[in-house]
Design a protein around this motif. Structure first.
Motif, PDB file in Angstrom:
ATOM      1  N   TYR A 189      24.655   2.482  48.650  1.00 42.21           N
ATOM      2  CA  TYR A 189      23.027   2.127  48.376  1.00 42.21           C
ATOM      3  C   TYR A 189      22.513   3.563  48.363  1.00 42.21           C
ATOM      4  CZ  TYR A 189      24.472  -2.532  49.559  1.00 42.21           C
ATOM      5  OH  TYR A 189      24.930  -3.674  49.645  1.00 42.21           O
ATOM      6  N   LEU A 190      22.667   4.628  49.164  1.00 46.00           N
ATOM      7  CA  LEU A 190      22.246   5.947  48.963  1.00 46.00           C
ATOM      8  C   LEU A 190      22.516   6.532  47.553  1.00 46.00           C
ATOM      9  CD1 LEU A 190      22.903   8.907  51.200  1.00 46.00           C
ATOM     10  CD2 LEU A 190      23.253   9.266  48.747  1.00 46.00           C
ATOM     11  N   ARG A 191      23.643   6.339  46.922  1.00 44.94           N
ATOM     12  CA  ARG A 191      23.778   6.838  45.436  1.00 44.94           C
ATOM     13  C   ARG A 191      22.985   6.334  44.268  1.00 44.94           C
ATOM     14  NH1 ARG A 191      28.856   9.296  44.755  1.00 44.94           N
ATOM     15  NH2 ARG A 191      30.043   9.501  46.874  1.00 44.94           N
ATOM     16  N   LEU A 192      22.710   4.762  44.565  1.00 41.88           N
ATOM     17  CA  LEU A 192      22.178   3.984  43.427  1.00 41.88           C
ATOM     18  C   LEU A 192      20.645   4.294  43.641  1.00 41.88           C
ATOM     19  CD1 LEU A 192      23.918   0.565  43.880  1.00 41.88           C
ATOM     20  CD2 LEU A 192      24.001   2.353  42.103  1.00 41.88           C
ATOM     21  N   ILE A 193      20.133   4.313  44.804  1.00 43.09           N
ATOM     22  CA  ILE A 193      18.823   4.496  45.131  1.00 43.09           C
ATOM     23  C   ILE A 193      18.169   6.022  44.604  1.00 43.09           C
ATOM     24  CG2 ILE A 193      16.447   4.607  46.647  1.00 43.09           C
ATOM     25  CD1 ILE A 193      18.264   2.352  48.286  1.00 43.09           C
ATOM     26  N   MET A 194      19.152   6.996  44.723  1.00 50.42           N
ATOM     27  CA  MET A 194      19.057   8.281  44.423  1.00 50.42           C
ATOM     28  C   MET A 194      18.829   8.529  42.822  1.00 50.42           C
ATOM     29  SD  MET A 194      18.813  10.771  46.597  1.00 50.42           S
ATOM     30  CE  MET A 194      19.367  11.263  48.180  1.00 50.42           C
ATOM     31  N   VAL A 195      19.338   7.404  41.945  1.00 53.94           N
ATOM     32  CA  VAL A 195      19.198   7.500  40.590  1.00 53.94           C
ATOM     33  C   VAL A 195      17.693   7.491  40.223  1.00 53.94           C
ATOM     34  CG1 VAL A 195      19.691   6.334  38.624  1.00 53.94           C
ATOM     35  CG2 VAL A 195      21.668   6.869  40.109  1.00 53.94           C
ATOM     36  N   VAL A 196      17.286   6.481  41.032  1.00 56.64           N
ATOM     37  CA  VAL A 196      15.839   6.407  40.663  1.00 56.64           C
ATOM     38  C   VAL A 196      14.940   7.520  40.950  1.00 56.64           C
ATOM     39  CG1 VAL A 196      13.734   4.603  41.051  1.00 56.64           C
ATOM     40  CG2 VAL A 196      15.970   3.801  41.197  1.00 56.64           C
ATOM     41  N   LEU A 253      22.270  17.508  36.202  1.00 56.71           N
ATOM     42  CA  LEU A 253      23.426  17.604  36.464  1.00 56.71           C
ATOM     43  C   LEU A 253      23.906  16.945  37.988  1.00 56.71           C
ATOM     44  CD1 LEU A 253      24.370  21.208  35.768  1.00 56.71           C
ATOM     45  CD2 LEU A 253      25.245  19.263  34.547  1.00 56.71           C
ATOM     46  N   PHE A 254      22.719  16.755  38.801  1.00 58.39           N
ATOM     47  CA  PHE A 254      22.740  16.076  40.054  1.00 58.39           C
ATOM     48  C   PHE A 254      22.924  14.580  39.878  1.00 58.39           C
ATOM     49  CE2 PHE A 254      20.392  13.884  43.436  1.00 58.39           C
ATOM     50  CZ  PHE A 254      21.132  14.302  44.470  1.00 58.39           C
ATOM     51  N   MET A 255      22.140  14.165  38.837  1.00 60.10           N
ATOM     52  CA  MET A 255      22.170  12.625  38.212  1.00 60.10           C
ATOM     53  C   MET A 255      23.676  12.446  37.609  1.00 60.10           C
ATOM     54  SD  MET A 255      20.525   9.947  37.600  1.00 60.10           S
ATOM     55  CE  MET A 255      18.974   9.809  37.142  1.00 60.10           C
ATOM     56  N   ALA A 256      24.206  13.302  36.879  1.00 58.47           N
ATOM     57  CA  ALA A 256      25.552  12.946  36.145  1.00 58.47           C
ATOM     58  C   ALA A 256      26.370  13.240  37.185  1.00 58.47           C
ATOM     59  CB  ALA A 256      25.795  14.336  35.332  1.00 58.47           C
ATOM     60  N   SER A 257      26.278  13.974  38.262  1.00 57.50           N
ATOM     61  CA  SER A 257      27.441  14.191  39.217  1.00 57.50           C
ATOM     62  C   SER A 257      27.408  12.726  40.195  1.00 57.50           C
ATOM     63  CB  SER A 257      27.100  15.032  40.334  1.00 57.50           C
ATOM     64  OG  SER A 257      27.949  14.990  41.475  1.00 57.50           O
ATOM     65  N   LEU A 298      26.493   9.897  39.006  1.00 56.06           N
ATOM     66  CA  LEU A 298      27.073   8.572  38.150  1.00 56.06           C
ATOM     67  C   LEU A 298      28.709   9.016  38.296  1.00 56.06           C
ATOM     68  CD1 LEU A 298      24.416   8.713  35.403  1.00 56.06           C
ATOM     69  CD2 LEU A 298      24.788   7.137  37.305  1.00 56.06           C
ATOM     70  N   VAL A 299      29.156  10.082  38.085  1.00 54.68           N
ATOM     71  CA  VAL A 299      30.523  10.200  38.038  1.00 54.68           C
ATOM     72  C   VAL A 299      30.995   9.978  39.572  1.00 54.68           C
ATOM     73  CG1 VAL A 299      32.359  12.084  38.229  1.00 54.68           C
ATOM     74  CG2 VAL A 299      30.559  12.259  36.402  1.00 54.68           C
ATOM     75  N   GLY A 300      30.408  10.392  40.607  1.00 55.51           N
ATOM     76  CA  GLY A 300      30.805   9.769  41.808  1.00 55.51           C
ATOM     77  C   GLY A 300      30.784   8.179  42.126  1.00 55.51           C
ATOM     78  N   LEU A 301      29.929   7.671  41.562  1.00 53.11           N
ATOM     79  CA  LEU A 301      29.949   6.147  41.210  1.00 53.11           C
ATOM     80  C   LEU A 301      31.090   5.553  40.713  1.00 53.11           C
ATOM     81  CD1 LEU A 301      25.982   5.562  40.957  1.00 53.11           C
ATOM     82  CD2 LEU A 301      27.469   4.470  42.552  1.00 53.11           C
ATOM     83  N   TYR A 302      31.276   6.313  39.486  1.00 54.02           N
ATOM     84  CA  TYR A 302      32.284   6.032  38.869  1.00 54.02           C
ATOM     85  C   TYR A 302      33.691   5.941  39.698  1.00 54.02           C
ATOM     86  CZ  TYR A 302      35.987   5.400  34.987  1.00 54.02           C
ATOM     87  OH  TYR A 302      36.960   5.034  34.501  1.00 54.02           O
ATOM     88  N   ARG A 303      33.686   7.158  40.154  1.00 50.41           N
ATOM     89  CA  ARG A 303      35.269   7.371  40.755  1.00 50.41           C
ATOM     90  C   ARG A 303      35.231   6.455  41.903  1.00 50.41           C
ATOM     91  NH1 ARG A 303      35.085  12.894  43.114  1.00 50.41           N
ATOM     92  NH2 ARG A 303      37.195  12.308  43.585  1.00 50.41           N
ATOM     93  N   PHE A 304      34.347   6.349  42.684  1.00 51.41           N
ATOM     94  CA  PHE A 304      34.385   5.434  43.968  1.00 51.41           C
ATOM     95  C   PHE A 304      34.315   3.930  43.827  1.00 51.41           C
ATOM     96  CE2 PHE A 304      33.486   9.919  45.373  1.00 51.41           C
ATOM     97  CZ  PHE A 304      34.761  10.236  45.718  1.00 51.41           C
ATOM     98  N   TYR A 305      33.543   3.582  43.001  1.00 50.27           N
ATOM     99  CA  TYR A 305      33.071   2.233  42.901  1.00 50.27           C
ATOM    100  C   TYR A 305      33.441   1.323  41.689  1.00 50.27           C
ATOM    101  CZ  TYR A 305      30.893   3.569  47.098  1.00 50.27           C
ATOM    102  OH  TYR A 305      30.646   3.837  48.484  1.00 50.27           O
ATOM    103  N   THR A 306      34.332   1.817  40.888  1.00 53.95           N
ATOM    104  CA  THR A 306      34.923   1.139  39.728  1.00 53.95           C
ATOM    105  C   THR A 306      36.189   0.824  40.012  1.00 53.95           C
ATOM    106  OG1 THR A 306      35.547   2.845  38.471  1.00 53.95           O
ATOM    107  CG2 THR A 306      33.199   2.186  37.914  1.00 53.95           C
ATOM    108  N   PRO A 307      36.405  -0.573  39.692  1.00 50.49           N
ATOM    109  CA  PRO A 307      38.071  -1.012  39.970  1.00 50.49           C
ATOM    110  C   PRO A 307      38.918  -0.008  39.214  1.00 50.49           C
ATOM    111  CG  PRO A 307      36.440  -2.845  39.129  1.00 50.49           C
ATOM    112  CD  PRO A 307      35.851  -1.436  38.967  1.00 50.49           C
TER     113      PRO A 307
END
Length: 164
Positions: free
Chosen positions: A115-122, A145-149, A151-160
């Protein structure tokens, strides 16, 4: 002065890149504390007191959130941010920076790092807009770059993960 301010935000960028590559909420927040503190100095050096004040408050907020997350403290940080902008208002850009800060304040008090990550995107999207409009190219790059990082973290930790 401008060049030195841009160098500070370049260092902050490296800390931002590191932040969301950690799974630990505490490590994310410690990197953000360091990054945002440098970004605060950057904005003060550029004469943007509202953004500098908001970033200073955000740095203190990130440090607090490493150790606790009381709702009344979140509201106090939000009120403090509103007061800072009230006393340093320079244009509607102050309001844009405040909106970004309020969203990121809410994000930093989330227990769950997803949730921290998703809200930070906005919130980050609003800071990117702010930095474009105030003319700080390195701050735009940093937030992008913060946004990209993130999004990469979201992908790494939260995609199957697919099995080979």
């Amino acid at each position: 002065m401008f060049l030195f301010a841009q160098c500070l935000v370049a260092i902050a960028t490296l800390l931002d890149l590191a932040s969301f590559q950690f799974k630990s909420r505490s490590l994310i927040l410690m990197c953000l504390f360091s990054s945002v503190l440098l970004t605060s100095v950057h904005f003060f050096m550029l004469g943007h007191a509202s953004a500098g004040s908001l970033m200073l408050i955000a740095a203190i907020r990130y440090l607090y959130c490493v150790f606790a997350r009381k709702t009344w403290v979140m509201l106090a940080f939000m009120l403090l941010s509103c007061l800072a902008v009230y006393f340093t208002w320079y244009s509607w850009l102050s309001g844009l920076a405040l909106s970004a800060t309020l969203i990121q304040t809410f994000a930093s008090f989330q227990k769950n790092d997803l949730y921290l990550r998703l809200i930070m995107v906005v919130g980050t999207s609003l800071w990117i807009s702010h930095n474009i409009l105030v003319g700080s190219p390195i701050a735009v790059l940093m937030e992008s770059l913060f946004m990209a990082s993130n999004l990469v973290g979201l992908y790494r930790f939260y995609t199957p993960k697919k099995l080979a």
